[in-house]
Design an enzyme around this catalytic site. Structure first.
Site, mmCIF file in Angstrom:
data_model
loop_
_atom_site.group_PDB
_atom_site.id
_atom_site.type_symbol
_atom_site.label_atom_id
_atom_site.label_comp_id
_atom_site.label_asym_id
_atom_site.label_seq_id
_atom_site.Cartn_x
_atom_site.Cartn_y
_atom_site.Cartn_z
ATOM 1 N N GLU A 35 46.652 5.853 -4.003
ATOM 2 C CA GLU A 35 45.446 6.354 -3.334
ATOM 3 C C GLU A 35 44.179 5.995 -4.105
ATOM 4 O OE1 GLU A 35 45.809 7.646 -0.460
ATOM 5 O OE2 GLU A 35 47.827 8.469 -0.393
ATOM 6 N N ILE A 63 47.631 0.026 4.366
ATOM 7 C CA ILE A 63 46.403 -0.617 3.881
ATOM 8 C C ILE A 63 46.779 -1.752 2.923
ATOM 9 C CG2 ILE A 63 44.228 -0.255 2.648
ATOM 10 C CD1 ILE A 63 44.565 2.809 3.302
HETATM 11 O O1 GRA Z 1 28.248 -2.365 3.739
HETATM 12 P P1 GRA Z 1 29.392 -2.874 4.519
HETATM 13 O O2 GRA Z 1 29.215 -2.855 6.008
HETATM 14 O O3 GRA Z 1 29.910 -4.204 4.035
HETATM 15 O O4 GRA Z 1 30.612 -1.849 4.274
HETATM 16 C C1 GRA Z 1 31.022 -1.573 2.971
HETATM 17 C C2 GRA Z 1 30.829 -0.101 2.696
HETATM 18 O O5 GRA Z 1 29.644 0.401 3.235
HETATM 19 C C3 GRA Z 1 32.542 -1.758 2.980
HETATM 20 O O6 GRA Z 1 33.087 -0.444 3.186
HETATM 21 C C4 GRA Z 1 32.022 0.505 3.395
HETATM 22 N N1 GRA Z 1 32.453 1.787 2.798
HETATM 23 C C5 GRA Z 1 32.582 2.923 3.478
HETATM 24 N N2 GRA Z 1 32.367 3.213 4.765
HETATM 25 C C6 GRA Z 1 32.566 4.485 5.168
HETATM 26 C C7 GRA Z 1 32.790 1.988 1.520
HETATM 27 N N3 GRA Z 1 33.127 3.275 1.339
HETATM 28 C C8 GRA Z 1 33.004 3.885 2.544
HETATM 29 C C9 GRA Z 1 33.210 5.197 3.023
HETATM 30 N N4 GRA Z 1 33.611 6.182 2.228
HETATM 31 N N5 GRA Z 1 32.981 5.450 4.334
HETATM 32 C C10 GRA Z 1 33.064 -2.264 1.675
HETATM 33 O O7 GRA Z 1 32.624 -1.341 0.717
HETATM 34 P P2 GRA Z 1 32.361 -1.757 -0.766
HETATM 35 O O8 GRA Z 1 32.030 -0.533 -1.502
HETATM 36 O O9 GRA Z 1 31.413 -2.901 -0.806
HETATM 37 O O10 GRA Z 1 33.807 -2.275 -1.160
HETATM 38 P P3 GRA Z 1 34.338 -2.854 -2.478
HETATM 39 O O11 GRA Z 1 33.247 -2.981 -3.496
HETATM 40 O O12 GRA Z 1 35.107 -4.060 -2.084
HETATM 41 O O13 GRA Z 1 35.439 -1.768 -2.957
HETATM 42 C C11 GRA Z 1 35.238 -0.470 -3.082
HETATM 43 C C12 GRA Z 1 36.492 0.256 -3.622
HETATM 44 C C13 GRA Z 1 37.119 -0.404 -4.839
HETATM 45 C C14 GRA Z 1 35.986 1.632 -3.988
HETATM 46 C C15 GRA Z 1 37.537 0.314 -2.491
HETATM 47 O O14 GRA Z 1 38.003 -0.951 -2.147
HETATM 48 C C16 GRA Z 1 38.693 1.227 -2.820
HETATM 49 O O15 GRA Z 1 38.601 2.420 -2.623
HETATM 50 N N6 GRA Z 1 39.835 0.685 -3.351
HETATM 51 C C17 GRA Z 1 41.030 1.460 -3.596
HETATM 52 C C18 GRA Z 1 42.039 1.263 -2.559
HETATM 53 C C19 GRA Z 1 42.992 2.429 -2.399
HETATM 54 O O16 GRA Z 1 42.658 3.573 -2.618
HETATM 55 N N7 GRA Z 1 44.180 2.110 -1.972
HETATM 56 C C20 GRA Z 1 45.139 3.122 -1.726
HETATM 57 C C21 GRA Z 1 46.053 2.694 -0.694
HETATM 58 S S1 GRA Z 1 46.978 3.976 0.084
HETATM 59 C C22 GRA Z 1 48.109 4.524 -0.995
HETATM 60 O O17 GRA Z 1 48.070 4.313 -2.153
HETATM 61 C C23 GRA Z 1 49.207 5.351 -0.377
HETATM 62 C C24 GRA Z 1 50.356 5.633 -1.285
HETATM 63 C C25 GRA Z 1 51.346 6.577 -0.674
HETATM 64 C C26 GRA Z 1 50.990 8.029 -0.815
HETATM 65 O O18 GRA Z 1 50.956 8.556 -1.933
HETATM 66 O O19 GRA Z 1 50.735 8.660 0.210
#
Ligand code: GRA
Length: 385
Positions: A363, A125
């Site tokens: 995450e 991602i």
């Molecule tokens: O309305 P739309 O059609 O534009 O869609 C929006 C929304 O409805 C779009 O995404 C949709 N959406 C979802 N759809 C289905 C949002 N949440 C869900 C859901 N649960 N299910 C955009 O949404 P939004 O809310 O307008 O987005 P935003 O304001 O740009 O950001 C939201 C947010 C900050 C919460 C999000 O971007 C986020 O969660 N960011 C964090 C990213 C993250 O967790 N990255 C981790 C990467 S993986 C990792 O770290 C792996 C490491 C290795 C390991 O430990 O395994």
């Protein structure tokens, strides 16, 4: 309301604990020092069914659900926080997404190899300029004939350079905004894919790296779900991997407490065990209570998934947020109690301290979890889907 773990869950916890004590604990410090990724131990975990808990038997899983998966993850992480990452690379961020969104052919082709750890997996991602702000990612997968051409670079990907298969998120059509994002199951041995390891402070027995895609030709059947399903697949996958991450943090917090308690009972100063000092007792009481709160939040969110509430973003965020804060406090408290022995490499506390930090970052950072929770409470945007 029944908070007891039934006999089956207790037996599973015991089995995961025994495995961890025998196969992981004696080696974890050395693996960490050598940045060694113990693939042979990950394969043994796979043989015990550790990565197949939420996967049906027809795809090689053991189909026992999320709560058992969570308990096993916690126990493994109690021995090595690095090894908990494999639950996400082999199952929750990869095989489970294919199970939920893939075609029958994709399920048969990829799931058994992932959960048996025959093939190492990853999910991609994050990009150099797109971390918390997922939607700002730049990777593209332009439709071309009956397939796609993938370009872009992904970073901070667990097992990037080791993985043979990855779930990769990219825009097939940037102009369509969130409807233009898609998910792909990518064979990472394809031409145009290159990956390198990154160095990091902790979690050193689980490699992390960068993947570059240069004009990688994807067949049409690499598309996961429908065109434009990327957002749905990405956020629902994060909701499963976040909880697994929380379980890992509970295990690491418990390891900090275990080590601190043992030391309090062994070490004497001023003519008594250091555990007799109230200032150390305060640290132990805070750790024990906060870990229990984290564990209950984590188990509750896992239990909800077993009841079919796979979109329980709010409850997963509660768990991940509190765990991120708790595990760093626990590592700090263990360091205070062990003093110079914590700082030395004689005890594993230095490793715990380095490994703890990442739970504030991966995450979704602690701030992202807080943002999701606050926006839900304030009525701006519902977290659960
Ligand atoms: O309305 P739309 O059609 O534009 O869609 C929006 C929304 O409805 C779009 O995404 C949709 N959406 C979802 N759809 C289905 C949002 N949440 C869900 C859901 N649960 N299910 C955009 O949404 P939004 O809310 O307008 O987005 P935003 O304001 O740009 O950001 C939201 C947010 C900050 C919460 C999000 O971007 C986020 O969660 N960011 C964090 C990213 C993250 O967790 N990255 C981790 C990467 S993986 C990792 O770290 C792996 C490491 C290795 C390991 O430990 O395994």
């Amino acid at each position: 309301m029944d908070f007891t773990l039934n006999e089956e869950l207790l037996a599973m916890k015991e089995a995961a604990r025994d495995f961890t004590q025998k196969e992981i604990v004696p080696n974890a410090d050395q693996w960490d020092e050598e940045h060694y990724y113990p693939i042979e131990v990950i394969r043994k975990m796979a043989d015990l069914g550790f990565f197949g808990c939420p996967i049906p038997e027809e795809y090689g899983g053991i189909n026992i659900g999320f709560l058992p998966q969570t308990i096993i993850t916690e126990e493994v992480s109690r021995g090595s926080s690095s090894l908990r990452v494999a639950f996400n690379t082999q199952c929750l961020g990869t095989a489970l997404s294919i199970l939920r969104h893939g075609t029958e052919e994709q399920k048969k082709k990829w799931i058994p190899d992932l959960i048996s750890a025959k093939k190492i997996g990853c999910f991609a991602i994050t990009e150099p300029d797109s971390g918390s702000d997922v939607m700002s990612m730049k990777a593209t997968a332009k439709p071309d004939g009956d397939g796609f051409i993938l370009n872009g670079s992904k970073t901070w990907i667990s097992s990037a350079a080791q993985a043979e298969v990855g779930i990769v998120y990219a825009y097939h059509d940037r102009d369509k905004g969130s409807k233009g994002l898609s998910a792909f199951v990518v064979d990472l041995r394809s031409d145009g894919v290159s990956a390198t390891d990154l160095d990091k402070l902790g979690t050193r027995s689980s490699p992390t790296g960068e993947i570059v895609f240069e004009d990688v030709r994807l067949p049409g059947d690499a598309l996961l779900g429908k065109l434009g399903d990327g957002v749905k697949i990405c956020f629902s996958s994060l909701n499963q991997t976040r909880l697994s991450c929380a379980a890992g943090g509970v295990g690491l917090s418990q390891a900090c407490l275990d080590t601190a308690v043992q030391y309090c009972n062994e070490r004497e100063q001023f003519g008594q065990q250091v555990g007799k000092f109230q200032m150390n007792q305060e640290l132990i009481a805070n750790m024990a209570t906060e870990i229990e709160a984290c564990r209950l939040l984590t188990y509750r969110a896992a239990w909800q998934k077993d009841q079919g509430q796979m979109g329980n973003v709010l409850e997963s965020c509660y768990a991940k947020f509190l765990v991120g804060e708790t595990v760093t406090r626990c590592a700090h408290s263990a360091m205070k109690i062990l003093g110079a022995y914590g700082y030395s490499t004689e005890y594993p506390v230095a490793r715990f301290y380095r490994d703890a930090v990442v739970y504030q970052i991966v995450e979704g950072t602690v701030n992202v979890q807080k943002m999701i929770i606050a926006q839900d409470q304030l009525g701006y945007r519902k977290a659960n889907r």
